[in-house]
Design an enzyme around this catalytic site. Sequence first.
Site, PDB file in Angstrom:
ATOM      1  N   GLU A 156       0.802  -1.229   0.000  1.00 24.74           N
ATOM      2  CA  GLU A 156       0.000   0.000   0.000  1.00 24.74           C
ATOM      3  C   GLU A 156       0.829   1.270   0.000  1.00 24.74           C
ATOM      4  O   GLU A 156       1.912   1.317   0.575  1.00 24.74           O
ATOM      5  CB  GLU A 156      -0.954   0.018   1.199  1.00 24.74           C
ATOM      6  CG  GLU A 156      -0.316   0.238   2.548  1.00 24.74           C
ATOM      7  CD  GLU A 156      -1.330   0.527   3.659  1.00 24.74           C
ATOM      8  OE1 GLU A 156      -2.332   1.221   3.432  1.00 24.74           O
ATOM      9  OE2 GLU A 156      -1.104   0.043   4.781  1.00 24.74           O
ATOM     10  N   GLU A 185     -10.668   1.950   8.381  1.00 26.95           N
ATOM     11  CA  GLU A 185      -9.375   2.167   9.024  1.00 26.95           C
ATOM     12  C   GLU A 185      -9.248   3.648   9.349  1.00 26.95           C
ATOM     13  O   GLU A 185      -8.433   4.366   8.787  1.00 26.95           O
ATOM     14  CB  GLU A 185      -8.221   1.694   8.131  1.00 26.95           C
ATOM     15  CG  GLU A 185      -6.916   1.561   8.912  1.00 26.95           C
ATOM     16  CD  GLU A 185      -5.711   1.281   8.029  1.00 26.95           C
ATOM     17  OE1 GLU A 185      -5.070   0.239   8.241  1.00 26.95           O
ATOM     18  OE2 GLU A 185      -5.405   2.102   7.145  1.00 26.95           O
TER      19      GLU A 185
END
Length: 274
Positions: free
Chosen positions: A152, A251
């Site tokens: 990521e 998140e």
Amino acid sequence: MSHALRYEVNCSILFTELPLLERPAAAKQAGFDAVEFWWPFAEAVPSDADIDAFVTAIEDAGVQLVGLNFFAGYMPGGDRGLVSWPKRAGEFRDNIDVTVGIGEQLGCRAFNALYGNRVDGHSAVEQDELAIENLGLAARAAARIDATVLVEPVSGAERYPLRTAADVLTVIDRVQTSYGVQNVGLLADLYHLAVNGDDVDRVIAQYTDRIAHVQIADAPGRNEPGTGTLPLESQLAALASHGYTGWVGLEYKPSTTTVDSFGWLPRERRGLAG
């Protein structure tokens, strides 16, 4: 949000008012059927007892673990992964089988490998070579249980080199070519991408087929959707319309209590039947 995406809770950033092992049950109580975690232990190779306690907490809560980070160092201190960190590559390699083993026990099929910050005394070329090798080893291990390694882009970490989707896809292409693996995918955290200035709409339009996992938070602030200015609803709808059928991990840092921070998502949309 009208599109039928599946939502789950990152229990390393949400429910932090509770002890870690109580968080999966709290997510279930809030209406969710799935959770994800950053590496939930202090070291790369925890004791069997600690692993068993974690596995039991997930199983007893009746939730599915759908995402788990490889050991990433001391995150509160600024560490952002060991994959490209020469001094600590051995810890990452020791951690691979532990992480995949937990995934095998719990049916988790996505493992996030944080790339690591640039470090003094080693060239970017050297760090990148090491990262390709470590990601290849992780992908081969994950392939044993039909799992995917995620990479990521990250914001807020000055020395973390992967900032855009294109940065990550360059790394993934190298791993796939060098190691003959296909099970490495982009983790599209819409918050990190937006904060780093990437064109999120273009990323979705061009690369949905390469996105293996999605995470969301609003910006500024990294709080729940609706607290900032990001067009998360339209972006998630675009992902769905482009064929994304995976999970959307919540998140974010709750602006109030964790339970109150779910108000933007109707309860009937939180579980798998929603």
